[in-house]
Write a protein that holds these residues in place. Structure first.
Motif, PDB file in Angstrom:
ATOM      1  N   ARG A   1      60.184  12.162  -5.451  1.00  0.00           N
ATOM      2  CA  ARG A   1      59.849  11.270  -6.562  1.00  0.00           C
ATOM      3  C   ARG A   1      59.368   9.900  -6.089  1.00  0.00           C
ATOM      4  O   ARG A   1      58.920   9.093  -6.900  1.00  0.00           O
ATOM      5  N   PHE A   2      59.466   9.637  -4.805  1.00  0.00           N
ATOM      6  CA  PHE A   2      58.897   8.408  -4.264  1.00  0.00           C
ATOM      7  C   PHE A   2      57.380   8.484  -4.316  1.00  0.00           C
ATOM      8  O   PHE A   2      56.791   9.547  -4.107  1.00  0.00           O
ATOM      9  N   THR A   3      56.742   7.355  -4.583  1.00  0.00           N
ATOM     10  CA  THR A   3      55.298   7.301  -4.385  1.00  0.00           C
ATOM     11  C   THR A   3      55.028   7.180  -2.884  1.00  0.00           C
ATOM     12  O   THR A   3      55.938   6.908  -2.090  1.00  0.00           O
ATOM     13  N   VAL A   4      53.770   7.374  -2.504  1.00  0.00           N
ATOM     14  CA  VAL A   4      53.400   7.225  -1.099  1.00  0.00           C
ATOM     15  C   VAL A   4      53.788   5.838  -0.599  1.00  0.00           C
ATOM     16  O   VAL A   4      54.383   5.681   0.471  1.00  0.00           O
ATOM     17  N   ARG A   5      53.477   4.812  -1.406  1.00  0.00           N
ATOM     18  CA  ARG A   5      53.782   3.448  -1.014  1.00  0.00           C
ATOM     19  C   ARG A   5      55.303   3.238  -0.855  1.00  0.00           C
ATOM     20  O   ARG A   5      55.765   2.622   0.111  1.00  0.00           O
TER      21      ARG A   5
ATOM     22  N   GLY B   1      43.664   6.948   5.195  1.00  0.00           N
ATOM     23  CA  GLY B   1      42.801   7.386   4.099  1.00  0.00           C
ATOM     24  C   GLY B   1      43.515   7.793   2.836  1.00  0.00           C
ATOM     25  O   GLY B   1      43.059   8.698   2.124  1.00  0.00           O
ATOM     26  N   LEU B   2      44.617   7.122   2.509  1.00  0.00           N
ATOM     27  CA  LEU B   2      45.372   7.458   1.294  1.00  0.00           C
ATOM     28  C   LEU B   2      45.387   6.305   0.287  1.00  0.00           C
ATOM     29  O   LEU B   2      46.254   6.266  -0.581  1.00  0.00           O
TER      30      LEU B   2
ATOM     31  N   ASP C   1      49.846   5.202  -5.012  1.00  0.00           N
ATOM     32  CA  ASP C   1      50.833   5.134  -6.088  1.00  0.00           C
ATOM     33  C   ASP C   1      51.097   6.497  -6.728  1.00  0.00           C
ATOM     34  O   ASP C   1      51.706   6.589  -7.793  1.00  0.00           O
ATOM     35  N   SER C   2      50.662   7.561  -6.036  1.00  0.00           N
ATOM     36  CA  SER C   2      50.975   8.923  -6.484  1.00  0.00           C
ATOM     37  C   SER C   2      52.311   9.352  -5.898  1.00  0.00           C
ATOM     38  O   SER C   2      52.676   8.954  -4.784  1.00  0.00           O
ATOM     39  N   LYS C   3      53.047  10.158  -6.639  1.00  0.00           N
ATOM     40  CA  LYS C   3      54.330  10.645  -6.139  1.00  0.00           C
ATOM     41  C   LYS C   3      54.103  11.641  -5.002  1.00  0.00           C
ATOM     42  O   LYS C   3      53.152  12.416  -5.024  1.00  0.00           O
TER      43      LYS C   3
ATOM     44  N   VAL D   1      50.446  14.971   2.551  1.00  0.00           N
ATOM     45  CA  VAL D   1      51.819  14.691   2.972  1.00  0.00           C
ATOM     46  C   VAL D   1      51.844  14.393   4.468  1.00  0.00           C
ATOM     47  O   VAL D   1      52.534  13.466   4.925  1.00  0.00           O
ATOM     48  N   ARG D   2      51.070  15.157   5.225  1.00  0.00           N
ATOM     49  CA  ARG D   2      51.015  14.927   6.674  1.00  0.00           C
ATOM     50  C   ARG D   2      50.448  13.548   6.977  1.00  0.00           C
ATOM     51  O   ARG D   2      50.928  12.845   7.871  1.00  0.00           O
ATOM     52  N   ARG D   3      49.433  13.131   6.237  1.00  0.00           N
ATOM     53  CA  ARG D   3      48.851  11.806   6.450  1.00  0.00           C
ATOM     54  C   ARG D   3      49.843  10.702   6.065  1.00  0.00           C
ATOM     55  O   ARG D   3      49.909   9.657   6.722  1.00  0.00           O
ATOM     56  N   ALA D   4      50.636  10.948   5.014  1.00  0.00           N
ATOM     57  CA  ALA D   4      51.685   9.981   4.663  1.00  0.00           C
ATOM     58  C   ALA D   4      52.710   9.885   5.788  1.00  0.00           C
ATOM     59  O   ALA D   4      53.227   8.800   6.088  1.00  0.00           O
ATOM     60  N   GLY D   5      52.989  11.020   6.423  1.00  0.00           N
ATOM     61  CA  GLY D   5      53.900  11.024   7.559  1.00  0.00           C
ATOM     62  C   GLY D   5      53.352  10.218   8.730  1.00  0.00           C
ATOM     63  O   GLY D   5      54.093   9.501   9.408  1.00  0.00           O
ATOM     64  N   ILE D   6      52.061  10.337   8.977  1.00  0.00           N
ATOM     65  CA  ILE D   6      51.430   9.549  10.035  1.00  0.00           C
ATOM     66  C   ILE D   6      51.504   8.065   9.687  1.00  0.00           C
ATOM     67  O   ILE D   6      51.769   7.222  10.551  1.00  0.00           O
ATOM     68  N   ALA D   7      51.287   7.736   8.403  1.00  0.00           N
ATOM     69  CA  ALA D   7      51.336   6.332   7.965  1.00  0.00           C
ATOM     70  C   ALA D   7      52.701   5.713   8.227  1.00  0.00           C
ATOM     71  O   ALA D   7      52.800   4.570   8.695  1.00  0.00           O
TER      72      ALA D   7
END
Length: 265
Positions: free
Chosen positions: A106-110, A139-140, A145-147, A156-162
Protein backbone atom coordinates in the motif's frame (compact mmCIF):
# COMPACT_ATOMS: atom_id res chain seq x y z
CA UNK A 1 18.54 15.68 11.69
CA UNK A 2 21.35 13.18 12.31
CA UNK A 3 24.69 14.67 13.33
CA UNK A 4 27.59 13.77 11.06
CA UNK A 5 30.48 12.25 12.97
CA UNK A 6 34.15 13.05 12.47
CA UNK A 7 34.65 9.45 11.39
CA UNK A 8 32.33 9.96 8.41
CA UNK A 9 34.06 13.16 7.29
CA UNK A 10 37.61 11.85 7.76
CA UNK A 11 39.67 10.94 4.66
CA UNK A 12 39.41 7.35 3.43
CA UNK A 13 42.23 5.18 4.82
CA UNK A 14 41.42 1.80 3.30
CA UNK A 15 43.23 0.19 0.39
CA UNK A 16 40.15 -1.45 -1.17
CA UNK A 17 36.40 -0.91 -0.99
CA UNK A 18 36.01 -4.69 -0.64
CA UNK A 19 38.77 -6.96 0.60
CA UNK A 20 38.22 -10.65 1.36
CA UNK A 21 40.83 -13.21 2.32
CA UNK A 22 40.04 -16.91 2.65
CA UNK A 23 36.40 -15.90 3.15
CA UNK A 24 33.99 -18.62 4.23
CA UNK A 25 30.23 -18.01 4.49
CA UNK A 26 27.47 -20.48 5.24
CA UNK A 27 24.02 -20.67 3.70
CA UNK A 28 22.24 -22.68 6.36
CA UNK A 29 24.48 -25.69 7.00
CA UNK A 30 26.07 -25.50 3.56
CA UNK A 31 29.39 -23.72 3.13
CA UNK A 32 28.42 -21.66 0.08
CA UNK A 33 31.54 -19.46 0.01
CA UNK A 34 34.66 -21.48 0.72
CA UNK A 35 38.07 -19.81 0.86
CA UNK A 36 37.39 -16.87 -1.45
CA UNK A 37 40.06 -14.20 -2.01
CA UNK A 38 38.81 -10.99 -3.61
CA UNK A 39 39.66 -7.29 -3.81
CA UNK A 40 37.39 -4.69 -5.44
CA UNK A 41 37.52 -0.93 -5.69
CA UNK A 42 35.85 1.87 -7.68
CA UNK A 43 34.15 0.62 -10.84
CA UNK A 44 31.41 -1.76 -11.93
CA UNK A 45 32.19 -5.39 -11.11
CA UNK A 46 30.10 -8.14 -12.69
CA UNK A 47 29.75 -11.26 -10.53
CA UNK A 48 29.19 -14.32 -12.69
CA UNK A 49 28.85 -18.01 -11.96
CA UNK A 50 26.51 -20.98 -12.39
CA UNK A 51 23.56 -21.71 -10.11
CA UNK A 52 24.82 -22.70 -6.69
CA UNK A 53 28.18 -20.98 -7.14
CA UNK A 54 27.71 -18.91 -3.99
CA UNK A 55 26.96 -15.55 -5.61
CA UNK A 56 23.90 -14.66 -3.53
CA UNK A 57 25.55 -15.79 -0.29
CA UNK A 58 28.58 -13.66 -1.11
CA UNK A 59 26.35 -10.66 -1.80
CA UNK A 60 24.57 -11.17 1.53
CA UNK A 61 27.92 -11.22 3.30
CA UNK A 62 29.03 -8.03 1.53
CA UNK A 63 25.73 -6.43 2.57
CA UNK A 64 26.44 -7.45 6.20
CA UNK A 65 23.25 -9.54 6.26
CA UNK A 66 25.16 -12.69 7.23
CA UNK A 67 28.44 -12.94 9.13
CA UNK A 68 31.44 -14.79 7.72
CA UNK A 69 32.12 -18.25 9.15
CA UNK A 70 35.84 -17.80 8.62
CA UNK A 71 38.53 -15.81 6.86
CA UNK A 72 38.49 -12.03 6.68
CA UNK A 73 36.17 -9.48 5.10
CA UNK A 74 36.59 -5.71 5.20
CA UNK A 75 34.19 -3.22 3.61
CA UNK A 76 35.36 0.40 3.26
CA UNK A 77 38.01 -0.37 5.84
CA UNK A 78 35.55 -1.83 8.37
CA UNK A 79 36.02 -5.40 9.58
CA UNK A 80 32.71 -7.09 8.82
CA UNK A 81 33.44 -10.41 10.49
CA UNK A 82 35.04 -9.20 13.71
CA UNK A 83 33.59 -7.48 16.74
CA UNK A 84 35.43 -4.20 16.39
CA UNK A 85 33.74 -2.92 13.24
CA UNK A 86 30.98 -0.31 13.35
CA UNK A 87 28.45 -2.02 11.07
CA UNK A 88 25.81 0.64 11.69
CA UNK A 89 28.07 3.35 10.26
CA UNK A 90 29.13 1.07 7.40
CA UNK A 91 25.53 0.33 6.41
CA UNK A 92 24.88 4.04 5.86
CA UNK A 93 27.40 3.83 3.02
CA UNK A 94 25.94 0.69 1.43
CA UNK A 95 23.16 0.21 -1.09
CA UNK A 96 21.70 -3.28 -1.47
CA UNK A 97 19.09 -4.81 -3.75
CA UNK A 98 18.45 -8.48 -2.85
CA UNK A 99 17.25 -10.91 -5.46
CA UNK A 100 13.92 -11.02 -3.62
CA UNK A 101 12.93 -8.01 -1.52
CA UNK A 102 9.84 -7.15 0.45
CA UNK A 103 7.74 -3.99 0.57
CA UNK A 104 4.43 -2.72 1.89
CA UNK A 105 2.07 -3.01 -1.10
CA UNK A 106 0.00 0.00 0.00
CA UNK A 107 3.03 2.28 0.03
CA UNK A 108 3.48 4.49 -2.99
CA UNK A 109 6.81 4.29 -4.80
CA UNK A 110 7.84 7.57 -3.17
CA UNK A 111 6.81 6.39 0.31
CA UNK A 112 8.69 3.11 -0.14
CA UNK A 113 11.93 4.85 -1.10
CA UNK A 114 11.48 7.48 1.65
CA UNK A 115 11.03 4.70 4.19
CA UNK A 116 14.20 2.95 3.01
CA UNK A 117 16.10 6.27 3.17
CA UNK A 118 14.90 6.70 6.76
CA UNK A 119 16.09 3.18 7.62
CA UNK A 120 19.50 4.14 6.22
CA UNK A 121 19.52 7.06 8.69
CA UNK A 122 19.75 9.74 6.04
CA UNK A 123 19.29 13.31 7.37
CA UNK A 124 15.56 14.12 7.23
CA UNK A 125 16.08 17.35 5.32
CA UNK A 126 17.91 15.52 2.52
CA UNK A 127 15.44 12.71 2.00
CA UNK A 128 12.83 14.38 -0.29
CA UNK A 129 15.43 15.57 -2.79
CA UNK A 130 17.32 12.28 -2.69
CA UNK A 131 14.12 10.31 -3.28
CA UNK A 132 13.16 12.47 -6.24
CA UNK A 133 16.60 12.01 -7.83
CA UNK A 134 16.46 8.25 -7.32
CA UNK A 135 12.99 8.02 -8.86
CA UNK A 136 14.13 10.02 -11.88
CA UNK A 137 17.28 7.94 -12.36
CA UNK A 138 15.29 4.70 -12.67
CA UNK A 139 12.59 6.21 -14.91
CA UNK A 140 9.67 6.06 -12.47
CA UNK A 141 8.85 9.76 -12.26
CA UNK A 142 5.36 9.30 -13.68
CA UNK A 143 4.63 6.45 -11.23
CA UNK A 144 6.15 7.98 -8.10
CA UNK A 145 2.75 8.37 -6.44
CA UNK A 146 1.37 5.00 -7.57
CA UNK A 147 1.00 2.25 -5.00
CA UNK A 148 3.61 -0.48 -5.16
CA UNK A 149 0.91 -3.14 -5.57
CA UNK A 150 -0.15 -1.59 -8.90
CA UNK A 151 3.29 -1.83 -10.51
CA UNK A 152 4.46 -4.40 -13.01
CA UNK A 153 7.31 -6.73 -12.07
CA UNK A 154 9.80 -4.61 -13.99
CA UNK A 155 8.63 -1.43 -12.27
CA UNK A 156 8.91 -3.05 -8.85
CA UNK A 157 12.48 -4.00 -9.74
CA UNK A 158 13.24 -0.41 -10.73
CA UNK A 159 11.77 0.80 -7.42
CA UNK A 160 14.12 -1.65 -5.72
CA UNK A 161 17.08 -0.18 -7.59
CA UNK A 162 15.93 3.33 -6.57
CA UNK A 163 15.95 2.45 -2.86
CA UNK A 164 19.43 0.96 -3.26
CA UNK A 165 20.87 4.18 -4.73
CA UNK A 166 18.90 6.77 -2.74
CA UNK A 167 21.75 7.33 -0.26
CA UNK A 168 24.44 7.64 -2.98
CA UNK A 169 26.21 4.57 -1.61
CA UNK A 170 29.97 4.13 -1.75
CA UNK A 171 29.39 0.40 -2.27
CA UNK A 172 26.32 -0.66 -4.28
CA UNK A 173 25.30 -4.34 -4.28
CA UNK A 174 22.74 -5.51 -6.82
CA UNK A 175 21.62 -9.15 -6.97
CA UNK A 176 19.96 -10.00 -10.32
CA UNK A 177 18.84 -6.38 -10.86
CA UNK A 178 17.68 -6.76 -14.48
CA UNK A 179 15.09 -9.49 -13.84
CA UNK A 180 11.81 -8.26 -15.36
CA UNK A 181 13.35 -5.33 -17.23
CA UNK A 182 12.68 -5.03 -20.96
CA UNK A 183 15.60 -4.50 -23.41
CA UNK A 184 15.27 -0.69 -23.41
CA UNK A 185 15.17 -0.57 -19.61
CA UNK A 186 18.22 -2.83 -19.44
CA UNK A 187 20.17 -0.44 -21.67
CA UNK A 188 19.14 2.51 -19.48
CA UNK A 189 20.19 0.50 -16.44
CA UNK A 190 23.62 -0.14 -17.94
CA UNK A 191 24.07 3.61 -18.43
CA UNK A 192 23.07 4.16 -14.80
CA UNK A 193 25.63 1.62 -13.59
CA UNK A 194 28.42 3.17 -15.61
CA UNK A 195 27.64 6.58 -14.09
CA UNK A 196 27.56 5.28 -10.51
CA UNK A 197 30.74 3.27 -11.04
CA UNK A 198 32.78 6.42 -11.70
CA UNK A 199 32.89 7.23 -7.97
CA UNK A 200 31.61 4.08 -6.25
CA UNK A 201 32.24 0.36 -6.04
CA UNK A 202 29.34 -1.42 -7.75
CA UNK A 203 28.91 -5.21 -7.58
CA UNK A 204 26.29 -6.74 -9.88
CA UNK A 205 25.43 -10.42 -9.56
CA UNK A 206 23.76 -11.74 -12.70
CA UNK A 207 23.38 -14.68 -15.07
CA UNK A 208 23.35 -12.36 -18.09
CA UNK A 209 26.88 -12.33 -19.47
CA UNK A 210 25.94 -9.69 -22.05
CA UNK A 211 24.97 -7.22 -19.30
CA UNK A 212 28.39 -7.70 -17.71
CA UNK A 213 30.16 -7.27 -21.05
CA UNK A 214 28.24 -4.05 -21.78
CA UNK A 215 28.28 -2.31 -18.39
CA UNK A 216 31.13 -3.62 -16.27
CA UNK A 217 34.76 -2.59 -15.95
CA UNK A 218 35.68 -5.84 -14.23
CA UNK A 219 34.42 -9.44 -14.26
CA UNK A 220 34.53 -11.78 -11.27
CA UNK A 221 33.75 -15.44 -11.98
CA UNK A 222 33.05 -17.77 -9.05
CA UNK A 223 32.27 -21.46 -8.86
CA UNK A 224 31.67 -23.68 -5.83
CA UNK A 225 32.26 -20.71 -3.53
CA UNK A 226 35.71 -19.84 -4.83
CA UNK A 227 37.19 -17.25 -7.17
CA UNK A 228 37.82 -18.85 -10.55
CA UNK A 229 38.86 -15.86 -12.64
CA UNK A 230 38.96 -12.06 -12.56
CA UNK A 231 39.63 -9.71 -15.46
CA UNK A 232 38.12 -7.21 -17.88
CA UNK A 233 35.20 -7.89 -20.24
CA UNK A 234 37.64 -7.74 -23.16
CA UNK A 235 39.84 -10.38 -21.55
CA UNK A 236 36.76 -12.53 -20.91
CA UNK A 237 35.80 -12.40 -24.60
CA UNK A 238 39.35 -13.26 -25.63
CA UNK A 239 39.22 -16.51 -23.63
CA UNK A 240 36.47 -17.93 -25.83
CA UNK A 241 36.73 -19.89 -29.06
CA UNK A 242 34.25 -21.14 -31.66
CA UNK A 243 34.15 -24.58 -30.09
CA UNK A 244 32.89 -23.34 -26.72
CA UNK A 245 29.23 -22.97 -25.76
CA UNK A 246 27.69 -19.52 -26.11
CA UNK A 247 26.13 -17.10 -28.60
CA UNK A 248 28.70 -14.33 -28.08
CA UNK A 249 32.43 -14.06 -27.50
CA UNK A 250 31.82 -13.20 -23.84
CA UNK A 251 29.59 -16.22 -23.30
CA UNK A 252 32.12 -18.48 -25.00
CA UNK A 253 34.84 -17.03 -22.79
CA UNK A 254 32.72 -17.70 -19.71
CA UNK A 255 32.18 -21.32 -20.78
CA UNK A 256 35.86 -21.82 -21.59
CA UNK A 257 37.03 -20.53 -18.20
CA UNK A 258 34.56 -22.70 -16.29
CA UNK A 259 35.45 -25.79 -18.31
CA UNK A 260 39.17 -25.24 -17.78
CA UNK A 261 38.67 -24.69 -14.07
CA UNK A 262 36.60 -27.84 -13.61
CA UNK A 263 39.06 -29.85 -15.66
CA UNK A 264 41.90 -28.84 -13.38
CA UNK A 265 39.97 -29.23 -10.13
Amino acid sequence: MRAVSTTETAPDRYAWAVQAGGLRVRAGRHLAVDGLDLTLDTGVHGLLGPNGAGKTTLMRALATVVKPAGGTLAMLGTDVGGRGGDLRALRRSLGYLPQHFGFYPRFTVREFIEYMAWLKEMPTSLIPGAVQRAVERVGLTDRADSKMKTLSGGMVRRAGIAQAIVNDPRVLLLDEPTVGLDPEQRMDFRDLLRGIGVDSCVVVSTHLVEDVAAACTDVVLVDQGRLVWQGTPVQLAERGADGHAGDSASERGYSAILRAHRGSA
